[in-house]
Design an enzyme around this catalytic site. Sequence first.
Site, PDB file in Angstrom:
ATOM      1  N   GLU A  69      19.451  -9.740  11.637  1.00 37.32           N
ATOM      2  CA  GLU A  69      18.479 -10.223  10.654  1.00 37.32           C
ATOM      3  C   GLU A  69      18.426 -11.744  10.584  1.00 37.32           C
ATOM      4  OE1 GLU A  69      16.378  -8.381   9.374  1.00 37.32           O
ATOM      5  OE2 GLU A  69      17.186  -6.358   9.201  1.00 37.32           O
TER       6      GLU A  69
ATOM      7  N   GLN B 224       0.809  -1.223   0.000  1.00 40.15           N
ATOM      8  CA  GLN B 224       0.000   0.000   0.000  1.00 40.15           C
ATOM      9  C   GLN B 224       0.842   1.272   0.000  1.00 40.15           C
ATOM     10  OE1 GLN B 224      -2.835  -0.148   3.239  1.00 40.15           O
ATOM     11  NE2 GLN B 224      -3.438  -2.253   2.773  1.00 40.15           N
TER      12      GLN B 224
ATOM     13  N   GLU C  43      14.208 -12.770   6.475  1.00 39.46           N
ATOM     14  CA  GLU C  43      12.847 -13.272   6.642  1.00 39.46           C
ATOM     15  C   GLU C  43      12.527 -14.397   5.662  1.00 39.46           C
ATOM     16  OE1 GLU C  43      10.805  -9.596   6.292  1.00 39.46           O
ATOM     17  OE2 GLU C  43      10.677  -9.600   4.111  1.00 39.46           O
TER      18      GLU C  43
ATOM     19  N   SER D 269       4.909  -9.552   7.647  1.00 36.89           N
ATOM     20  CA  SER D 269       4.381  -8.781   6.524  1.00 36.89           C
ATOM     21  C   SER D 269       4.047  -9.693   5.350  1.00 36.89           C
ATOM     22  CB  SER D 269       5.415  -7.744   6.075  1.00 36.89           C
ATOM     23  OG  SER D 269       6.542  -8.399   5.499  1.00 36.89           O
TER      24      SER D 269
ATOM     25  N   GLU E 186      16.539 -12.168  15.653  1.00 33.13           N
ATOM     26  CA  GLU E 186      15.101 -12.060  15.410  1.00 33.13           C
ATOM     27  C   GLU E 186      14.403 -13.417  15.442  1.00 33.13           C
ATOM     28  OE1 GLU E 186      12.090  -9.721  12.342  1.00 33.13           O
ATOM     29  OE2 GLU E 186      14.253  -9.589  12.041  1.00 33.13           O
TER      30      GLU E 186
ATOM     31  N   HIS F  47      10.151   0.081   7.187  1.00 37.28           N
ATOM     32  CA  HIS F  47      10.767  -0.826   6.215  1.00 37.28           C
ATOM     33  C   HIS F  47      10.970  -0.015   4.952  1.00 37.28           C
ATOM     34  CE1 HIS F  47      11.984  -4.353   4.101  1.00 37.28           C
ATOM     35  NE2 HIS F  47      10.854  -4.581   3.475  1.00 37.28           N
TER      36      HIS F  47
END
EC number: 1.1.1.86
Length: 489
Positions: free
Chosen positions: A389, A110, A221, A414, A393, A132
């Site tokens: 990272e 978005q 991630e 996300s 985490e 981010h």
Amino acid sequence: MANYFNTLPLRLQLEQLGVCEFMEQSEFADGISALAGKKVVIVGCGAQGLNQGLNMRDSGLDISYALRADAIAEKRASYKNATENGFKVGTYEELIPTADLVCNLTPDKQHTSVVNAIMPLMKQGSTLAYSHGFNIVEEGMQIRKDITVIMCAPKCPGSEVREEYKRGFGVPTLIAVHPENDPNGFGLDQAKAYAVATGGHKAGVLRSSFVAEVKSDLMGEQTILCGLLQTGSILCFDKMVEKGIDAAYASKLIQYGWETITEALKHGGITNMMDRLNNPSKIEAYELAEELKDIMRPLFQKHQDDIISGEFSRTMMIDWANDDVNLLKWRAATGETNFEKTAPQEAPISEQEYFDNGVLMIAMVKAGVELAFETMTEAGIIEESAYYESLHELPLIANTIARKKLFEMNRVISDTAEYGCYLFDHACKPLLTEFMKKVETNIIGKPFSTSNGVDNTVLIAVNKEIRQHPIEEVGAWLRESMTAMKKIG
């Protein structure tokens, strides 16, 4: 819009990838003063938006939420999140023009439409913040030159930002100032104040760049933080059931095992996690991890290459334009896996049993953490950033699986992370087919060994290899800064 990173000459690409400075506690002595008395308007009230806002308000900042008019009129979840927590809510037109700091905490997909809507409303000399940098780096969003652009990126899901703050701690955080948008030179002071307001300064803050944050965040991630946890959960569960272990026990061992194992990782690194095993199990986990690293290294490298080149972002944005057809299909398929559909047993499993009966899970964690770290640093990302990272985490993501399995992990992270997670999982499971054929219950589901007898020379060599990995060396001094760290309660 063109991918910002790809417009930079190689010299600047390498320079921005290499921005990473661990900030001392003394650098946060001014607290929230750079934002004190200013109007802070958060756009978006999902997991990050709500929880960052709660922390910032508790830290003394003036927080309100700007939502789309239809979200307010229809009393959507974002409206309820904000109003039920006592925040002022208004439309973009009502709140943005008087804001000193606008925090764009909407989902990545978005960002372009949101920023295009709010930028004409932002007053001269105001500041736009992200958590981010995807919109700036991968989509190449151009921000008005009088606007300062900063980042404050907590390295965990939004729910954990709040939980760690309530415990009197915080989560490791990256801050950055976009080099194209710091007209008055106060971006860094505002980013530091933002980190204090969310509690991040108590857990360690890295001064980074938008580029370094994006390229390392996407890599972490997709691989160890989400992708390998998903692959490992599904493969380990299916193998245990195939070998006759009770499905409810297998479900519990995995659902809560990742959290238990990685809590040891959080406090003492890979060394501490491996030290929870008896000596024969430790040697076995080490050897399994080495084999897994050999198998998975090309896949980790492909993910990093596609992230650096922009190929991952290009592919994902095509899916955005197609109404997330692939993302939604993959999400539904995950919900149909046997692991997701099998309830865990009610009988407790002791903390040590998670280690003793989860040797393969420990090997997967070790292999994934080290591979992610090695692959990032080979690509020019600084070790401290790669540590946050990958290793640090991981317990926070594992905690989401403990709550409601992979569904919860993929709900909380996300959409960008979720999309990358599925790409990795779909490629990794076939890679591990031959490896998994050899797996027996002595490395997943039951203890590997009840004796403690080993060859001393082998044990000494294994311990040395574990302790001397670069992630252990950088992790040891980074963890020293986390003086307020507490156990997950």
